[in-house]
Design an enzyme around this catalytic site. Structure first.
Site, PDB file in Angstrom:
ATOM      1  N   GLY A  92     -48.991 -37.425 -84.091  1.00  0.00           N
ATOM      2  CA  GLY A  92     -47.561 -37.162 -84.139  1.00  0.00           C
ATOM      3  C   GLY A  92     -46.825 -37.825 -82.995  1.00  0.00           C
ATOM      4  N   ASP A  93     -45.559 -38.095 -83.205  1.00  0.00           N
ATOM      5  CA  ASP A  93     -44.719 -38.655 -82.145  1.00  0.00           C
ATOM      6  C   ASP A  93     -43.275 -38.234 -82.394  1.00  0.00           C
ATOM      7  OD1 ASP A  93     -44.782 -40.651 -79.788  1.00  0.00           O
ATOM      8  OD2 ASP A  93     -43.054 -41.310 -80.957  1.00  0.00           O
ATOM      9  N   SER A  94     -42.501 -38.145 -81.306  1.00  0.00           N
ATOM     10  CA  SER A  94     -41.110 -37.706 -81.418  1.00  0.00           C
ATOM     11  C   SER A  94     -40.187 -38.574 -80.587  1.00  0.00           C
ATOM     12  CB  SER A  94     -40.975 -36.250 -80.963  1.00  0.00           C
ATOM     13  OG  SER A  94     -41.741 -35.389 -81.756  1.00  0.00           O
TER      14      SER A  94
ATOM     15  N   GLY B  68     -42.530 -38.044 -86.181  1.00  0.00           N
ATOM     16  CA  GLY B  68     -43.420 -38.770 -87.089  1.00  0.00           C
ATOM     17  C   GLY B  68     -44.730 -38.021 -87.275  1.00  0.00           C
TER      18      GLY B  68
END
Length: 212
Positions: A79-81, A116
């Site tokens: 995950g990524d933000s 994401g």
């Protein structure tokens, strides 16, 4: 069914634990800056959605294969933000000056947190298929004072989080409204992750291994 978390984010880990999942944490060690620079050199400027989805995928892919000599058997999640305001894309500010500048620009306003998600089906030690999706939540900030900003920055909390804020800790009182899945703002959308798990043919409760 085991979930492997390709992240060292305390917020993502706490969120999964609260949802009944104790993941196996596997740091991905992806050079995020280099990855974005390379992608933009090839394809041009990335949108916030494209950037977080790229990094989520790279994080998950970085830990494929084995862990401590044993094949990874389960789902791998990356995950990524990033936070978007006025067309600018903001990750972690890293420094107090950058964090303070972010808050001076965003107080009393609304921006969008992009998260994401990439999930790899790695059951039986084999990469079978992968699915991904982004989630977006609109975040409205209180018109906080200069003194509140300085005190918040001095805690160090906003330096290492996307957008220079949290919703689940000290920054929570400075947020007046969230439109969308609130867990998106923490670092991953649980509803989106559930959809991806089901897309890979597994019911969400199969991941529960930490039910109180």
């Amino acid at each position: 069914m085991r979930l492997y978390l390709a992240s060292t984010s305390p917020a993502r880990l706490a969120l999964l634990r609260a949802a009944g999942i104790e993941p196996i944490v596997v740091p991905s060690h992806v050079d995020e800056t280099a990855a974005v620079i390379a992608a933009e050199a090839e394809h041009g400027p990335l949108s916030a959605d494209a950037m977080v989805q790229l990094l989520a995928r790279l994080k998950a892919e970085a830990v494929r294969g084995t862990l401590d000599g044993e094949p990874i058997d389960g789902f791998i999640f990356g995950g990524d933000s990033a936070f978007e305001l006025d067309g600018g894309i903001h990750g972690k500010p890293h420094t107090p000056d950058a964090a303070r500048a972010r808050w001076l620009a965003q107080r009393g306003r609304t921006g969008h947190l992009h998260s994401g998600h990439w999930l790899i089906d790695h059951r039986d030690g084999i990469e079978n298929r992968a699915v991904g999706r982004t989630a977006v939540a609109a975040v409205t900030f209180a018109d906080v004072t200069d003194e509140e900003i300085d005190a918040y920055v001095a805690t160090g909390e906003p330096l290492e989080v996307a957008g220079a804020f949290t919703i689940d800790s000290l920054g929570g009182p400075f947020i007046t409204r969230v439109e969308g899945d609130p867990s998106t703002v923490v670092g991953l959308s649980l509803a989106t992750l559930r959809d991806l798990v089901r897309e890979l043919g597994v019911d969400w409760p199969a991941l529960w291994n930490k039910i109180r």
